[in-house]
Each structure stands twice: as structure tokens, then as C-alpha cells.
Design a protein around this motif. Structure first.
Motif, PDB file in Angstrom:
ATOM      1  N   SER A  60       0.802  -1.224   0.000  1.00 10.28           N
ATOM      2  CA  SER A  60       0.000   0.000   0.000  1.00 10.28           C
ATOM      3  C   SER A  60       0.832   1.269   0.000  1.00 10.28           C
ATOM      4  CB  SER A  60      -0.947   0.011   1.199  1.00 10.28           C
ATOM      5  OG  SER A  60      -0.205   0.057   2.401  1.00 10.28           O
ATOM      6  N   VAL A  61       2.130   1.162   0.281  1.00 14.90           N
ATOM      7  CA  VAL A  61       2.963   2.369   0.381  1.00 14.90           C
ATOM      8  C   VAL A  61       4.094   2.399  -0.633  1.00 14.90           C
ATOM      9  CG1 VAL A  61       2.419   2.556   2.832  1.00 14.90           C
ATOM     10  CG2 VAL A  61       4.562   1.437   2.118  1.00 14.90           C
ATOM     11  N   LYS A  62       4.243   1.331  -1.403  1.00 16.25           N
ATOM     12  CA  LYS A  62       5.325   1.284  -2.382  1.00 16.25           C
ATOM     13  C   LYS A  62       5.245   2.461  -3.340  1.00 16.25           C
ATOM     14  CE  LYS A  62       6.373  -3.656  -2.562  1.00 16.25           C
ATOM     15  NZ  LYS A  62       6.255  -4.905  -3.360  1.00 16.25           N
ATOM     16  N   GLY A  63       6.395   3.084  -3.567  1.00 13.38           N
ATOM     17  CA  GLY A  63       6.452   4.223  -4.475  1.00 13.38           C
ATOM     18  C   GLY A  63       6.131   5.551  -3.835  1.00 13.38           C
ATOM     19  N   ARG A  64       5.609   5.516  -2.610  1.00 16.06           N
ATOM     20  CA  ARG A  64       5.256   6.764  -1.929  1.00 16.06           C
ATOM     21  C   ARG A  64       6.081   6.990  -0.665  1.00 16.06           C
ATOM     22  NH1 ARG A  64       0.576   7.366   0.307  1.00 16.06           N
ATOM     23  NH2 ARG A  64       0.145   5.159   0.703  1.00 16.06           N
ATOM     24  N   LEU A  65       6.472   5.927   0.005  1.00 23.79           N
ATOM     25  CA  LEU A  65       7.251   6.036   1.230  1.00 23.79           C
ATOM     26  C   LEU A  65       8.660   5.505   0.991  1.00 23.79           C
ATOM     27  CD1 LEU A  65       4.383   6.474   2.375  1.00 23.79           C
ATOM     28  CD2 LEU A  65       5.055   5.048   4.322  1.00 23.79           C
ATOM     29  N   THR A  66       9.628   6.166   1.613  1.00 21.67           N
ATOM     30  CA  THR A  66      11.022   5.761   1.497  1.00 21.67           C
ATOM     31  C   THR A  66      11.655   5.737   2.880  1.00 21.67           C
ATOM     32  OG1 THR A  66      11.202   6.791  -0.690  1.00 21.67           O
ATOM     33  CG2 THR A  66      13.255   6.222   0.443  1.00 21.67           C
ATOM     34  N   ILE A  67      12.203   4.580   3.238  1.00 20.12           N
ATOM     35  CA  ILE A  67      12.892   4.441   4.512  1.00 20.12           C
ATOM     36  C   ILE A  67      14.391   4.562   4.261  1.00 20.12           C
ATOM     37  CG2 ILE A  67      13.011   1.914   4.355  1.00 20.12           C
ATOM     38  CD1 ILE A  67      12.614   1.821   7.411  1.00 20.12           C
ATOM     39  N   SER A  68      15.082   5.224   5.178  1.00 20.89           N
ATOM     40  CA  SER A  68      16.534   5.365   5.067  1.00 20.89           C
ATOM     41  C   SER A  68      17.113   5.420   6.472  1.00 20.89           C
ATOM     42  CB  SER A  68      16.896   6.626   4.279  1.00 20.89           C
ATOM     43  OG  SER A  68      16.412   7.792   4.921  1.00 20.89           O
ATOM     44  N   ARG A  69      18.412   5.290   6.548  1.00 22.44           N
ATOM     45  CA  ARG A  69      19.064   5.342   7.866  1.00 22.44           C
ATOM     46  C   ARG A  69      20.397   6.061   7.755  1.00 22.44           C
ATOM     47  NH1 ARG A  69      19.459  -0.659   9.725  1.00 22.44           N
ATOM     48  NH2 ARG A  69      20.400   0.314  11.577  1.00 22.44           N
ATOM     49  N   ASN A  70      20.772   6.718   8.832  1.00 23.14           N
ATOM     50  CA  ASN A  70      22.067   7.366   8.963  1.00 23.14           C
ATOM     51  C   ASN A  70      22.694   6.795  10.226  1.00 23.14           C
ATOM     52  OD1 ASN A  70      24.211   9.098   9.609  1.00 23.14           O
ATOM     53  ND2 ASN A  70      23.248  10.823   8.564  1.00 23.14           N
ATOM     54  N   ASN A  71      23.553   5.814  10.050  1.00 25.68           N
ATOM     55  CA  ASN A  71      24.129   5.136  11.210  1.00 25.68           C
ATOM     56  C   ASN A  71      25.027   6.062  12.029  1.00 25.68           C
ATOM     57  OD1 ASN A  71      22.804   2.712  10.731  1.00 25.68           O
ATOM     58  ND2 ASN A  71      24.472   1.899   9.473  1.00 25.68           N
ATOM     59  N   ALA A  72      25.642   7.023  11.389  1.00 22.57           N
ATOM     60  CA  ALA A  72      26.490   7.958  12.121  1.00 22.57           C
ATOM     61  C   ALA A  72      25.668   8.779  13.107  1.00 22.57           C
ATOM     62  CB  ALA A  72      27.223   8.871  11.152  1.00 22.57           C
ATOM     63  N   LYS A  73      24.394   9.009  12.742  1.00 26.64           N
ATOM     64  CA  LYS A  73      23.499   9.771  13.629  1.00 26.64           C
ATOM     65  C   LYS A  73      22.578   8.855  14.421  1.00 26.64           C
ATOM     66  CE  LYS A  73      23.384  14.008  10.853  1.00 26.64           C
ATOM     67  NZ  LYS A  73      22.513  15.012  10.189  1.00 26.64           N
ATOM     68  N   ASN A  74      22.707   7.539  14.202  1.00 32.60           N
ATOM     69  CA  ASN A  74      21.863   6.575  14.918  1.00 32.60           C
ATOM     70  C   ASN A  74      20.384   6.914  14.707  1.00 32.60           C
ATOM     71  OD1 ASN A  74      22.121   4.154  16.303  1.00 32.60           O
ATOM     72  ND2 ASN A  74      22.172   5.103  18.328  1.00 32.60           N
ATOM     73  N   THR A  75      20.035   7.233  13.479  1.00 38.64           N
ATOM     74  CA  THR A  75      18.695   7.727  13.155  1.00 38.64           C
ATOM     75  C   THR A  75      18.161   7.030  11.909  1.00 38.64           C
ATOM     76  OG1 THR A  75      19.199   9.893  14.115  1.00 38.64           O
ATOM     77  CG2 THR A  75      17.329   9.786  12.606  1.00 38.64           C
ATOM     78  N   VAL A  76      16.857   6.748  11.936  1.00 36.57           N
ATOM     79  CA  VAL A  76      16.146   6.188  10.799  1.00 36.57           C
ATOM     80  C   VAL A  76      15.068   7.179  10.383  1.00 36.57           C
ATOM     81  CG1 VAL A  76      14.699   4.290   9.995  1.00 36.57           C
ATOM     82  CG2 VAL A  76      16.589   3.837  11.540  1.00 36.57           C
ATOM     83  N   TYR A  77      14.839   7.267   9.088  1.00 30.33           N
ATOM     84  CA  TYR A  77      13.874   8.227   8.549  1.00 30.33           C
ATOM     85  C   TYR A  77      12.794   7.513   7.742  1.00 30.33           C
ATOM     86  CZ  TYR A  77      17.862  11.258   9.509  1.00 30.33           C
ATOM     87  OH  TYR A  77      18.910  11.907  10.107  1.00 30.33           O
ATOM     88  N   LEU A  78      11.654   8.165   7.641  1.00 34.21           N
ATOM     89  CA  LEU A  78      10.599   7.700   6.745  1.00 34.21           C
ATOM     90  C   LEU A  78      10.086   8.919   5.989  1.00 34.21           C
ATOM     91  CD1 LEU A  78       8.958   5.193   5.861  1.00 34.21           C
ATOM     92  CD2 LEU A  78       7.186   5.937   7.465  1.00 34.21           C
ATOM     93  N   GLN A  79      10.450   9.015   4.727  1.00 33.46           N
ATOM     94  CA  GLN A  79       9.954  10.079   3.873  1.00 33.46           C
ATOM     95  C   GLN A  79       8.637   9.635   3.275  1.00 33.46           C
ATOM     96  OE1 GLN A  79      11.259  13.238   3.172  1.00 33.46           O
ATOM     97  NE2 GLN A  79       9.287  13.530   2.112  1.00 33.46           N
ATOM     98  N   MET A  80       7.601  10.415   3.495  1.00 33.09           N
ATOM     99  CA  MET A  80       6.256  10.058   3.042  1.00 33.09           C
ATOM    100  C   MET A  80       5.767  11.107   2.053  1.00 33.09           C
ATOM    101  SD  MET A  80       4.540   8.601   6.540  1.00 33.09           S
ATOM    102  CE  MET A  80       4.396  10.195   7.300  1.00 33.09           C
ATOM    103  N   ASN A  81       5.540  10.693   0.831  1.00 42.06           N
ATOM    104  CA  ASN A  81       5.053  11.578  -0.226  1.00 42.06           C
ATOM    105  C   ASN A  81       3.687  11.104  -0.714  1.00 42.06           C
ATOM    106  OD1 ASN A  81       7.540  12.980  -0.142  1.00 42.06           O
ATOM    107  ND2 ASN A  81       8.452  11.568  -1.632  1.00 42.06           N
TER     108      ASN A  81
END
Length: 118
Positions: A60-81
Motif C-alpha cells: 500500500s505504500v510502495k512508491g510513496r514512502l522511502t525508509i533510510s538510515r544514517n548510522n552515524a546519527k543513529n537515526t532512521v527516517y521515513l519520507q512520506m510523499n
């Protein structure tokens, strides 16, 4: 400890970026995921990223949501378009208990509300 931020109210078609910051330990070798729970529904996995950066998404979210991570910042993101009203839910960040894909999702954030108006 995992702390989510970035939720809010947005109109349909809009975008939000959720962040999940970890503290107290590093999760750079752990698989991470974003779950969501809408009122009256069970919590479900919408996106996951493994320790090497490979990502997977619910249909249901393919193509609209993108998950990424920055290990140096110990942070995970979810970009939702291209958000839709049916994306309205509380979004939770979670981490697996073991490295290299092992274990279960054992560490959870408190959740952040995302509301998409039509």
C-alpha cells in the motif's frame, strides 16, 4: 530508547518526513522498521531497512514512502510523499533485538501521529 518525531497534520497529496532517533545504544547493525496503527486496526509493518541498507515496503505504500538510515546519527527516517487519508495512523519506529537481522522487533518508540486530511 527510540524517539520519533515529524508527525503532524497534512493535506492529501502532501509530504512528511518522520525521524527516529536512538539513544543509549547503537542500532547500526540492527534491522529497523516503521509500523503504523490506525484506529480500530492492528499495528502493521509499512517499511523496513536492514543493517546493510536494503529496504522493503508494504504494497500500500510502495512508491510513496522511502525508509533510510544514517548510522552515524543513529537515526532512521521515513519520507512520506503523496499522502492519502488512509495513511492516517500513529507511526512507530522499532528495532530488532539482534544484529545482522536476528531477533524480533523488541525496541519501540512512543509513536507519532500522522493525520492526512482529504
Amino acid at each position: 530508547q527510540l524517539v520519533e518525531s515529524g508527525g503532524g497534520l497534512v493535506q492529501a497529496g502532501g509530504s512528511l518526513r518522520l525521524s527516529c532517533a536512538a539513544s543509549g545504544r547503537t542500532f547500526s547493525m540492527n534491522d529497523m522498521g516503521w509500523f503504523r496503527q490506525a484506529p480500530g486496526k492492528e499495528r502493521g509493518l509499512v517499511a523496513a531497512i536492514n543493517w546493510s541498507g536494503s529496504a522493503g515496503y508494504g504494497d500500500s505504500v510502495k512508491g510513496r514512502l522511502t525508509i533510510s538510515r544514517n548510522n552515524a546519527k543513529n537515526t532512521v527516517y521515513l519520507q512520506m510523499n503523496s499522502l492519502k487519508p488512509e495513511d492516517t495512523a500513529v507511526y512507530y519506529c522499532a528495532a530488532k533485538s539482534g544484529p545482522w537481522g536476528g531477533g524480533e522487533y523488541a525496541y519501540w518508540g512512543q509513536g507519532t501521529q500522522v493525520t492526512v486530511s482529504s
